[in-house]
Design an enzyme around this catalytic site. Structure first.
Site, PDB file in Angstrom:
ATOM      1  N   ASP A 130       8.180   1.596 -12.607  1.00 54.84           N
ATOM      2  CA  ASP A 130       6.961   1.184 -12.495  1.00 54.84           C
ATOM      3  C   ASP A 130       6.217  -0.151 -12.678  1.00 54.84           C
ATOM      4  O   ASP A 130       7.535  -1.025 -12.300  1.00 54.84           O
ATOM      5  CB  ASP A 130       6.322   2.728 -13.494  1.00 54.84           C
ATOM      6  CG  ASP A 130       4.892   2.244 -13.282  1.00 54.84           C
ATOM      7  OD1 ASP A 130       3.775   2.190 -12.468  1.00 54.84           O
ATOM      8  OD2 ASP A 130       4.255   2.228 -14.466  1.00 54.84           O
TER       9      ASP A 130
ATOM     10  N   ASP B  36      -1.370   5.925 -10.678  1.00 52.28           N
ATOM     11  CA  ASP B  36      -2.770   6.780 -11.819  1.00 52.28           C
ATOM     12  C   ASP B  36      -4.493   7.033 -11.638  1.00 52.28           C
ATOM     13  O   ASP B  36      -5.062   6.634 -11.704  1.00 52.28           O
ATOM     14  CB  ASP B  36      -3.004   5.514 -12.597  1.00 52.28           C
ATOM     15  CG  ASP B  36      -2.567   4.578 -13.208  1.00 52.28           C
ATOM     16  OD1 ASP B  36      -0.812   5.743 -13.323  1.00 52.28           O
ATOM     17  OD2 ASP B  36      -2.044   3.378 -14.157  1.00 52.28           O
TER      18      ASP B  36
ATOM     19  N   GLU C 186       4.745  -3.960  -8.289  1.00 53.62           N
ATOM     20  CA  GLU C 186       3.988  -4.429  -6.513  1.00 53.62           C
ATOM     21  C   GLU C 186       4.454  -5.785  -6.104  1.00 53.62           C
ATOM     22  O   GLU C 186       4.323  -6.238  -5.407  1.00 53.62           O
ATOM     23  CB  GLU C 186       2.528  -4.240  -6.837  1.00 53.62           C
ATOM     24  CG  GLU C 186       2.125  -2.685  -6.705  1.00 53.62           C
ATOM     25  CD  GLU C 186       1.922  -1.989  -8.505  1.00 53.62           C
ATOM     26  OE1 GLU C 186       2.593  -0.761  -8.107  1.00 53.62           O
ATOM     27  OE2 GLU C 186       2.738  -2.239  -9.205  1.00 53.62           O
TER      28      GLU C 186
END
Length: 778
Positions: free
Chosen positions: A347, A468, A350
């Protein structure tokens, strides 16, 4: 936006019958997406490229695909190509958009996107591969550049795609073929076949941000087993860590992780832990100290460690471009997995950064200076209109497109590479390093990685989810075109958070979303802190029974779904498919986006609005059998019943699905498998099984047989083709149920009449696996 700068150089290579490579300018870096190009050049006369002063025309097998022009814009290369009026555009990875991506514009720059709306672009993943299709024509284009990209599919020009590359060069691959599957086959040959997951990963997963202690984790797992609701994995979000430090466990809340995991394993459940990417800057913390020692972290252009704020506070970030940086990560991960962790959830990769140290300092200094000068308006404008969008990498809007990260990588030769040149490939390289960690910790075993951020080629390494989302009926509905387009981008193992991550789910939404999620390739319920719990039983009866039955439906279909995963691994075919993939001559199928196919045979029409107990369904081209009522339906639009306890399902004529009785885990042997078949002329099913755990299937340890049922007058004739017998399957009996077949008088296997019985409207024959395989030998 094109400029008058000199046109970059251009060359093209027909790599093979389905793949054309176009190189614009002089590429500076290696490809991170491409695994292997076909040996040049075997394209023969399939491809023809005609150059003139107005541009380039590209033909495949005598058919014109498009005309293309190459120019420059203020930051690099601009490429445009024509679109015909009735062509549709699909793919482009993860975008909050409808199935047909035409008449939209998209940024490709991975960010932590909290705004799940059309204006929330870019998103977590950047996969600049798209497919242009209409009846009788299909081709694909992959723009292989891991920095900033912009693709416009018809906003500036209705009849053109505009590609803007944030560099003075570009590499494009054009794919063509007779059908969509040939495009995906060629693309995944180039960028890597989808990985084959372990069986447990194909089951149901339960997650929460966060299960706060090991006692709570065990209570949740025990409740699943007590209620006999299938579940294969419990997921741990960031609160299992010690102060959000990677590769640690909280001594207070998780004092015995090894013991907890052993207890879960005894219940036939796996554990997946979240792992972010920011390493807390803290001397004495082993992951930080070792990384500094190995020079494994990103740096600023002036040689300092690049720092940014994330969950643990000020963090540094691994340099995955360097092989030594990837080895550093792999070793830390392998050590962490030593307590028995089964899967890794990547997670914030990026990378998501709440604030970058140097831009933040610069912003504070500028705002402070203006406040000291009593220029409150100037200070406020500087923060609101400019600086707040530049200090962090979250929630970047369509009007901004990208936020630069002022960091540099070192390649293995010691050369500096600006992060902006490879930003979108950063999570891909992290996933490669994570796979290395599995190979150290679990040699010979299949790995399981879920990643939020990605670049082209991610399918060979990990599953993905759409981030999300919210507990919202619109978010549930948009998940279908989002996941279908990920499949059309070469990424078949994808899902969305069932029930929604943010906000509060209601009972009906949880039921309907679980019914839909049962057909997602990746099936996980996940929710955030401060929201209503979403475990199957939270609303009591009758809702808990409806949710549990939807999960059991997934496990009934596991033999069929698992066979779709091996097909995806071999050919790049999606597990779930838009209607036009199987019915390319049906024009309506190109625009229907609220239903889909699982494999070639099973049509799913989920309920996507509250209170609905019926819905309109489009049935393409052939006859279909309603799997609940047994009614045979002609093609076209139909209004079908959809009571709260079921999702409308339809079996294609001359199609088949393989089912079993649901177990508590996907790893349990199937015992008996049932082939549900709707025969018009001839229908076939593939029975596939392997050990579900190791990579031995690549060495031939798998079972595969093709069972075909053909109509000959009143006879249903069964033929079996042994495709591979390298493994003893986890089922001993095969039941064949002929549905919608009142014509059946006899069922024959290799000329011998089988004993049959009727069950409702179905004609049923049963035989042992030994007889099934022996029939071919006889």
């Amino acid at each position: 936006m094109a400029s008058a700068a000199p046109t970059p150089s251009f060359k093209h290579l027909a790599l093979d019958q389905h793949m054309l490579k176009i190189v614009v300018g002089s590429p500076r870096l290696r490809s991170f997406a491409v695994v292997s190009e076909p040996p040049c050049c075997t394209g023969g006369d399939a491809w023809r490229v005609v150059e003139d002063r107005d541009g380039v025309e590209v033909y495949w097998s005598g058919r014109k695909l498009f005309s293309m022009r190459i120019a420059t814009w203020e930051r690099g290369v601009e490429i445009t190509h024509t679109l015909e009026r009735d062509e549709h555009v699909y793919g482009l990875g993860e975008k909050y958009a409808h199935q047909d991506r035409r008449f939209k514009r998209f940024h490709f720059w991975n960010v932590d996107q909290t705004v799940h709306l059309p204006s929330g672009d870019p998103m977590y993943k950047s996969i600049p591969f798209y497919i242009v299709a209409k009846p009788g024509k299909v081709y694909g284009v992959f723009v292989d550049y891991p920095g900033y990209l912009y693709i416009d599919t018809g906003v500036e020009h209705l009849d053109r795609i505009v590609i803007r590359v944030g560099a003075g060069y570009a590499v494009l691959y054009v794919f063509s073929g007779e059908n969509l599957y040939e495009i995906l086959d060629a693309y995944t040959r180039l960028t890597g076949r989808p990985f084959m997951p372990p069986k447990w990963a194909v089951g149901y997963h339960q997650s929460r941000y966060s299960y706060a202690s090991q006692d709570e984790v065990l209570r949740v797992a025990e409740e699943f087993r007590r209620r006999r609701i299938p579940c294969d994995a419990i997921w741990l979000d960031i609160d299992y860590m010690d102060g959000y430090r990677l590769f640690t466990w909280s001594r207070d809340r998780f004092p015995d992780p090894r013991g907890m995991i052993e207890k879960l394993h005894s219940m036939n459940m796996r554990v997946v832990t979240i792992v972010d990417v920011g390493i807390k800057e803290e001397k004495g913390y082993h992951a930080y100290d070792r990384g500094v020692e190995l020079n494994a972290f990103l740096r600023t252009p002036d040689g300092e460690l690049f720092r940014g704020g994330v969950w643990p506070g000020l963090c540094v970030f691994p340099d995955f471009l360097r092989s030594s940086g990837r080895r550093y990560w792999a070793q830390r991960l392998a050590e962490f997995m030593g307590v028995g962790v089964d899967g890794i959830w990547l997670d914030m990769n990026e990378p998501a950064i709440f604030y970058m140290e140097k831009p933040f300092r610069s912003m504070v200094a500028e705002v402070s200076k203006r406040l000291i000068e009593n220029d409150v308006e100037g200070a406020g404008n500087h923060y609101f209109w400019r600086a707040r969008h530049l200090i962090g990498t979250t929630s970047v809007g369509k009007g901004i497109g990208m936020v630069d990260i002022p960091a540099v990588h070192l390649d293995d030769d010691g050369g500096e590479v600006r992060h902006s040149e490879i930003h979108n490939a950063y999570p891909l390289l992290e996933n490669e390093a994570t796979k290395m960690g599995f190979e150290i910790a679990r040699p010979g075993r299949r790995w399981f990685i879920l990643t939020r951020s990605a670049y082209a080629g991610i399918q060979r390494l990990a599953a993905v989810w759409t981030g999300d989302n919210q507990s919202d009926w619109g978010h549930m509905a948009i998940s279908i075109p989002m996941l279908l387009n990920l499949g059309l981008s070469g990424v078949p193992f994808a899902g969305a958070d069932v029930g929604g991550f943010g906000d509060d789910v209601d009972p009906e939404m949880l039921v309907r979303w679980t019914q839909l999620g049962a057909f997602y390739p990746f099936f996980r319920n996940h929710s955030s802190k401060g929201t209503r719990r979403q475990e199957p039983w939270v609303f009591g009866e009758p809702w808990s029974s409806y949710v549990a039955e939807a999960i059991r439906l997934r496990y009934r279909l596991l033999p069929y779904i698992y066979s779709m995963f091996i097909e995806a691994h071999r050919s790049g075919k999606p597990v779930i498919r838009p209607l036009f993939a199987e019915f390319p001559q049906d024009e309506q199928s190109y625009v229907v986006e609220d239903e889909f196919l699982v494999g070639p045979s099973l049509l799913v029409a989920p309920v996507l609005t509250p209170g609905a107990r019926a819905r309109a369904v489009y049935l393409p081209q052939v006859r279909w059998l309603d799997l609940w009522s047994g009614e045979v339906l002609e093609p076209g639009w139909r209004l079908v019943e959809a009571p709260i306890d079921r999702v409308p399902l339809f079996l294609r004529e001359d199609g088949a699905v393989v089912t079993t009785e649901p177990r508590s885990s996907a790893t349990e042997p199937w015992g008996t498998v049932t082939i549900d078949v709707f025969v018009g002329r001839k229908a076939c099913a593939v029975l596939y099984d392997d050990d579900g755990e190791t990579a031995d299937f690549e060495k031939g340890r798998f079972f595969e047989a093709k069972v075909c049922i053909e109509r000959r007058g009143g006879d249903a004739v069964i033929r079996v083709e042994e495709l591979h017998m390298g493994y003893e399957p986890g089922f001993s009996k095969v039941r064949i149920r002929l549905l919608g077949s009142p014509w059946v008088e006899r069922v024959l296997l290799e000329g011998e009449e089988l004993r049959v019985y009727r069950s409702g409207k179905a004609v049923v024959a049963e035989l042992g696996i030994g007889r099934l395989t022996a029939s071919q030998q006889g």
